[in-house]
Design a protein around this motif. Structure first.
Motif, PDB file in Angstrom:
ATOM      1  N   UNK A   1      35.420 -31.379 131.765  1.00  0.00           N
ATOM      2  CA  UNK A   1      36.140 -30.193 132.238  1.00  0.00           C
ATOM      3  C   UNK A   1      36.947 -29.507 131.133  1.00  0.00           C
ATOM      4  N   UNK A   2      37.105 -30.189 130.009  1.00  0.00           N
ATOM      5  CA  UNK A   2      37.811 -29.585 128.874  1.00  0.00           C
ATOM      6  C   UNK A   2      36.844 -28.636 128.162  1.00  0.00           C
ATOM      7  N   UNK A   3      37.007 -27.359 128.389  1.00  0.00           N
ATOM      8  CA  UNK A   3      36.073 -26.374 127.838  1.00  0.00           C
ATOM      9  C   UNK A   3      36.140 -26.283 126.321  1.00  0.00           C
ATOM     10  N   UNK A   4      37.199 -26.798 125.742  1.00  0.00           N
ATOM     11  CA  UNK A   4      37.328 -26.784 124.292  1.00  0.00           C
ATOM     12  C   UNK A   4      36.662 -27.998 123.648  1.00  0.00           C
ATOM     13  N   UNK A   5      36.359 -28.980 124.458  1.00  0.00           N
ATOM     14  CA  UNK A   5      35.736 -30.202 123.930  1.00  0.00           C
ATOM     15  C   UNK A   5      34.320 -29.892 123.457  1.00  0.00           C
ATOM     16  N   UNK A   6      33.920 -30.566 122.398  1.00  0.00           N
ATOM     17  CA  UNK A   6      32.600 -30.349 121.818  1.00  0.00           C
ATOM     18  C   UNK A   6      31.970 -31.697 121.516  1.00  0.00           C
ATOM     19  N   UNK A   7      30.748 -31.693 121.054  1.00  0.00           N
ATOM     20  CA  UNK A   7      30.052 -32.908 120.651  1.00  0.00           C
ATOM     21  C   UNK A   7      30.645 -33.405 119.336  1.00  0.00           C
ATOM     22  N   UNK A   8      31.414 -34.481 119.410  1.00  0.00           N
ATOM     23  CA  UNK A   8      32.055 -35.004 118.199  1.00  0.00           C
ATOM     24  C   UNK A   8      31.056 -35.603 117.221  1.00  0.00           C
ATOM     25  N   UNK A   9      29.858 -35.921 117.711  1.00  0.00           N
ATOM     26  CA  UNK A   9      28.850 -36.492 116.824  1.00  0.00           C
ATOM     27  C   UNK A   9      27.897 -35.465 116.243  1.00  0.00           C
ATOM     28  N   UNK A  10      28.222 -34.197 116.410  1.00  0.00           N
ATOM     29  CA  UNK A  10      27.345 -33.137 115.920  1.00  0.00           C
ATOM     30  C   UNK A  10      27.178 -33.225 114.397  1.00  0.00           C
ATOM     31  N   UNK A  11      25.951 -33.007 113.937  1.00  0.00           N
ATOM     32  CA  UNK A  11      25.651 -33.116 112.515  1.00  0.00           C
ATOM     33  C   UNK A  11      26.274 -31.949 111.755  1.00  0.00           C
ATOM     34  N   UNK A  12      27.138 -32.280 110.819  1.00  0.00           N
ATOM     35  CA  UNK A  12      27.818 -31.259 110.023  1.00  0.00           C
ATOM     36  C   UNK A  12      27.197 -31.117 108.632  1.00  0.00           C
ATOM     37  N   UNK A  13      26.612 -32.214 108.129  1.00  0.00           N
ATOM     38  CA  UNK A  13      26.029 -32.181 106.789  1.00  0.00           C
ATOM     39  C   UNK A  13      24.592 -32.692 106.848  1.00  0.00           C
ATOM     40  N   UNK A  14      23.661 -31.776 106.926  1.00  0.00           N
ATOM     41  CA  UNK A  14      22.255 -32.162 107.018  1.00  0.00           C
ATOM     42  C   UNK A  14      21.801 -32.901 105.766  1.00  0.00           C
ATOM     43  N   UNK A  15      22.386 -32.592 104.630  1.00  0.00           N
ATOM     44  CA  UNK A  15      21.971 -33.222 103.383  1.00  0.00           C
ATOM     45  C   UNK A  15      22.231 -34.727 103.376  1.00  0.00           C
TER      46      UNK A  15
END
Length: 520
Positions: free
Chosen positions: A457-471
């Motif tokens: 329900x926290x609309x600001x929450x996101x996927x904390x495991x999202x890939x930030x550095x593809x390299x």
């Protein structure tokens, strides 16, 4: 690329996704959408992290439904095993088994109550009766040269493990990519789904109702069992797990252990023993009982799922329910049996009558499948085995404190007959967007409104495991492990960045920086 317990790193081969295929739940010919990958090997920690992002394995194939597009969204569900209390219907199944073992009695009413046991545990919509599997050549999987330091009510619990269908075209196309020799088509199993009876299914907005007559019977049985019990040691252990006193009052709820581990009278007609055997790599006990176990599976397929006699072959059985990508791992603070893939064999008077296929992971026991001798269908073995697995999870927790959940596969609210898993309380569903666990009671209103829902329900929450550095993604290319930044400089031909990014997004940053993505 540090693997759990110093084991070898996981090696996976991403197959992609998208195209629509037949759904085993709603029978939509093109509605089933998922992403998949072949797992040549997986550490138990990597697989734990994958299922906590919505992945699920069937044999060595690991798949993740495309939740916002598939016709029947499949939400990962887990039960908090340490807090679990059996419902009225669960106790009914436990008492039925106890009565049968003691007196050999099984009423006709009992045998007709639960319509879903024939579905037993499924591979969550994924019955992969493999005719072939990808086989990366040995030369590609030789020791690595690292360019950097390689760091129902009653019967339905295992009902979701009914034989349904998944993206077979994905599996076949991935198999073709992985091996030029893997060209035989995959076959799926036809399913005869029982329609749910009116009134069946979990209503989590209401507590389980109990009749005064049933309460009196329960109290009477409890007093009788207390007088009969010869060995109360496990009762005390189970009470300690649940934080109960050593001498419970008769009006306190009875735990699963109170029914399962009660000592039978000497004159009991039958004996039931559950044996845990490692299936991958196969232990000596597994090998010694393979044929007997397979014959139970073959008869189950023929009687319950109407397979022709030549379809449930020993090879298909092995690839579907015995082969596993999970590496066997033993740790000082882990369970005595270790981590990995196992079969729990139910021995009734010296013969196997059922087998529960499970994975033991760092945080959970993950239920994979159940098959059983059709002659014992009336014992509600689907529910009974689930309750045994919950009790087993609580046993393992005594040695491995982080292991406290029982993963039941997928919860499919859009398919009414698949809602029974909500009866195993307290349970949680995985948010498909943030991968946070949310109590199922909070998810139901959203699912009633829309079959695909974000639970956080926290609309600001996101996927904390999202890939930030593809390299930083690890690649296995030409027998060498390297970061994607190195691989893309060496690669010849068109860029595969889109495919690698899709893979990394689905498995998450942690797994993408530990597992090796095989690229030919």
């Amino acid at each position: 690329m540090a693997a759990m317990g110093g084991s070898s790193p996981s090696i996976v081969e991403y197959c992609g996704g998208d195209g629509g295929y037949r759904c085993g739940y709603c029978k939509n010919d093109t509605g089933n959408l998922s992403h998949g990958m072949w797992a040549h090997s997986l550490t138990v920690q990597d697989y734990q992290d994958l299922i906590d992002r919505g992945w699920r394995r069937s044999g060595k194939y690991v798949y993740k439904p495309t939740m916002n597009r598939t016709c029947c969204p499949q939400y990962t569900i887990r039960c908090q095993a340490l807090l679990f209390q059996p419902s009225k219907s669960h106790k009914k199944v436990l008492k039925k088994m106890l009565k049968f073992l003691t007196k050999g009695e099984l009423s006709k009413i009992d045998s007709e109550v639960e319509p879903m046991d024939s579905h037993t545990k499924d591979a969550d919509g994924c019955s992969l009766l493999f005719k072939s599997e990808p086989d990366t050549s040995q030369s590609e999987l030789e020791p690595l040269n690292h360019t950097e330091k390689v760091e129902t009510e009653d019967e339905e619990i295992k009902g979701e493990k009914s034989m349904t269908e998944v993206d077979y075209e994905h599996i076949e196309s991935c198999s073709d990519k992985a091996s030029a020799n893997s060209s035989k088509p995959l076959q799926s199993a036809k399913v005869n789904h029982a329609s749910p009876k009116p009134g069946k299914g979990a209503d989590l907005s209401k507590p389980p109702c109990r009749k005064a007559k049933d309460i009196r019977k329960e109290h009477k049985l409890q007093r009788s069992l207390q007088n009969q019990t010869q060995n109360p040691a496990f009762r005390v252990e189970a009470q300690n797990i649940l934080g109960q006193s050593a001498n419970p009052k008769t009006n306190q709820p009875k735990s699963v252990e109170d029914f399962i581990f009660v000592s039978l009278l000497p004159e009991a007609l039958h004996q039931l023993e559950v044996r845990l055997v490692r299936s991958s790599p196969p232990s000596s006990q597994f090998k010694a009982t393979f044929q007997e176990s397979y014959q139970v599976y073959k008869r189950y397929q023929m009687v319950i799922h109407k397979d022709p006699p030549d379809k449930p072959t020993a090879s298909q059985f092995t690839r579907f329910l015995c082969d596993s990508p999970l590496e066997a791992e033993n740790l000082p603070n882990g369970p005595d049996c270790g981590y990995g893939s196992f079969h729990q064999q139910y021995w009734f008077d010296g013969k196997i009558i059922a087998v529960g296929v499970i994975d033991i992971l760092p945080k959970c026991v993950s239920s994979v499948y159940l098959y059983y001798d059709p002659d014992y269908s009336s014992l509600s073995l689907g529910v009974y085995s689930a309750l045994r697995e919950i009790a087993f999870t609580r046993q393992l927790h005594e040695k491995a404190s982080d292991l406290s959940y029982y993963y039941m596969g997928f919860y499919i609210h859009s398919c009414p007959k698949m809602r029974y898993k909500g009866q195993y309380r307290p349970s949680e569903l995985l948010c498909p967007e943030t991968y946070a666990w949310v109590p199922i009671e909070q998810c139901l209103p959203s699912l009633e409104h829309s079959k695909y829902s974000r639970f956080n329900q926290d609309l600001k929450a996101d996927d904390e495991g999202y890939v930030k550095e593809l390299d930083r993604v690890w690649i296995l290319h030409k027998r060498t492990a390297m970061r994607y930044s190195v691989y893309k400089r060496r690669r010849k031909g068109p860029s595969d960045e889109e495919s690698v990014r899709q893979y990394a997004t689905l498995v998450g940053q942690a797994c993408s920086e530990r597992m090796l993505l095989f690229r030919s």
